[in-house]
Enzyme design. Structure first.
Site, mmCIF file in Angstrom:
data_model
loop_
_atom_site.group_PDB
_atom_site.id
_atom_site.type_symbol
_atom_site.label_atom_id
_atom_site.label_comp_id
_atom_site.label_asym_id
_atom_site.label_seq_id
_atom_site.Cartn_x
_atom_site.Cartn_y
_atom_site.Cartn_z
ATOM 1 N N GLY A 107 0.844 -1.184 0.000
ATOM 2 C CA GLY A 107 0.000 0.000 0.000
ATOM 3 C C GLY A 107 0.878 1.231 0.000
ATOM 4 O O GLY A 107 2.046 1.165 0.415
ATOM 5 N N GLN A 152 2.745 9.915 1.741
ATOM 6 C CA GLN A 152 4.053 9.244 1.754
ATOM 7 C C GLN A 152 4.923 9.638 0.567
ATOM 8 O O GLN A 152 6.115 9.335 0.554
ATOM 9 C CB GLN A 152 3.876 7.724 1.751
ATOM 10 C CG GLN A 152 3.248 7.186 3.021
ATOM 11 C CD GLN A 152 3.161 5.675 2.962
ATOM 12 O OE1 GLN A 152 2.204 5.131 2.426
ATOM 13 N NE2 GLN A 152 4.153 4.988 3.482
ATOM 14 N N CYS A 156 6.103 -0.458 7.015
ATOM 15 C CA CYS A 156 5.696 0.767 6.310
ATOM 16 C C CYS A 156 6.882 1.297 5.529
ATOM 17 O O CYS A 156 7.994 1.364 6.060
ATOM 18 C CB CYS A 156 5.231 1.803 7.341
ATOM 19 S SG CYS A 156 4.690 3.360 6.612
ATOM 20 N N LEU A 157 6.649 1.691 4.273
ATOM 21 C CA LEU A 157 7.748 2.208 3.453
ATOM 22 C C LEU A 157 8.320 3.501 4.036
ATOM 23 O O LEU A 157 9.453 3.860 3.748
ATOM 24 C CB LEU A 157 7.278 2.442 2.009
ATOM 25 C CG LEU A 157 6.929 1.163 1.216
ATOM 26 C CD1 LEU A 157 6.396 1.542 -0.161
ATOM 27 C CD2 LEU A 157 8.124 0.234 1.086
ATOM 28 N N HIS A 210 -4.380 0.779 7.567
ATOM 29 C CA HIS A 210 -3.016 1.336 7.652
ATOM 30 C C HIS A 210 -2.876 2.548 6.727
ATOM 31 O O HIS A 210 -2.378 3.607 7.140
ATOM 32 C CB HIS A 210 -2.004 0.233 7.277
ATOM 33 C CG HIS A 210 -0.576 0.678 7.228
ATOM 34 N ND1 HIS A 210 0.404 0.129 8.024
ATOM 35 C CD2 HIS A 210 0.043 1.616 6.465
ATOM 36 C CE1 HIS A 210 1.560 0.732 7.764
ATOM 37 N NE2 HIS A 210 1.370 1.633 6.807
ATOM 38 N N GLU A 211 -3.340 2.396 5.483
ATOM 39 C CA GLU A 211 -3.204 3.502 4.522
ATOM 40 C C GLU A 211 -4.121 4.664 4.886
ATOM 41 O O GLU A 211 -3.735 5.835 4.748
ATOM 42 C CB GLU A 211 -3.499 3.009 3.095
ATOM 43 C CG GLU A 211 -2.542 1.940 2.585
ATOM 44 C CD GLU A 211 -1.071 2.287 2.774
ATOM 45 O OE1 GLU A 211 -0.705 3.470 2.656
ATOM 46 O OE2 GLU A 211 -0.288 1.366 3.068
ATOM 47 N N HIS A 226 -2.619 7.015 7.252
ATOM 48 C CA HIS A 226 -1.671 7.992 6.677
ATOM 49 C C HIS A 226 -2.383 9.289 6.269
ATOM 50 O O HIS A 226 -1.775 10.353 6.253
ATOM 51 C CB HIS A 226 -0.964 7.409 5.453
ATOM 52 C CG HIS A 226 0.184 6.499 5.786
ATOM 53 N ND1 HIS A 226 1.261 6.898 6.539
ATOM 54 C CD2 HIS A 226 0.416 5.202 5.464
ATOM 55 C CE1 HIS A 226 2.121 5.892 6.668
ATOM 56 N NE2 HIS A 226 1.627 4.847 6.028
#
Ligand SMILES: [Zn+2]
Length: 179
Positions: free
Chosen positions: A49, A54, A102-103, A144-145, A148
């Site tokens: 994701g 991000q 997470c990236l 999760h996304e 953000h």
């Protein structure tokens, strides 16, 4: 299309509340390009994701995708889904804990509780309203996304940091025990 630079933990954009995209602007070239770049960047870095904040764009857009062969694929394959202005409603109070990364927080894994079932209302890249139910792994990635977009990261959702592990140590000591 381009691969975009990913904001890392500590960059203020990750803590901002993202702005909704005016629906009539979804077809605009700028938004369509951002959508394509988000997808390309997510695939380049092997994420399941990626949210617009991000990549330093504080807009309510994210992509999720988990295909066979990826780290998470044994849990559930999730086809590419691109959501704009998503509203997430919890449809079951039941929560489950599982590992997340997470990236924007590279090389860390931790156990995060998430709601097992949610309903999602959003717009797709064509500007069409979508409304669907998600459960288990896809519901986890969407939560999760979605976080953000509200300035939250998975660390904020952990009940304890005892499970927090670097990727090498996660693979060595934890991974096998949670398949
Ligand atoms: Zn993330």
């Amino acid at each position: 299309m381009s691969i975009l630079k990913i904001a890392k933990l500590g960059h203020p954009v990750l803590r901002d509340v993202a702005k909704p995209v005016p629906v009539e602007q979804i077809p605009n070239a700028e938004i369509q390009r951002l959508i394509q770049d988000l997808i390309e960047t997510m695939r380049e870095y092997g994420g399941v994701g990626l949210a617009a904040p991000q990549v330093h764009r504080s807009l309510q857009i994210f992509a999720v995708e988990a295909l066979a062969g990826s780290e998470q694929s044994q849990r559930k394959e999730t086809p590419l889904t691109l959501l704009i202005n998503p509203v997430v409603t919890v449809t079951s109070e039941r929560m489950v804990e599982d590992w997340e990364g997470c990236l924007s927080i590279p090389d860390l894994r931790g156990l995060v509780p998430r709601y097992q079932e949610i309903r999602v209302q959003a717009f797709d890249p064509g500007g069409k309203a979508v409304n669907f139910q998600a459960s288990d792994f896809p519901a986890r990635v969407i939560q999760h996304e979605h976080d953000h977009l509200t300035g939250k990261v998975f660390l904020d959702r952990m009940r304890s940091f005892e499970s927090l592990a670097f990727l090498n140590e996660f693979n060595k000591y934890w991974h096998q025990n949670h398949e």
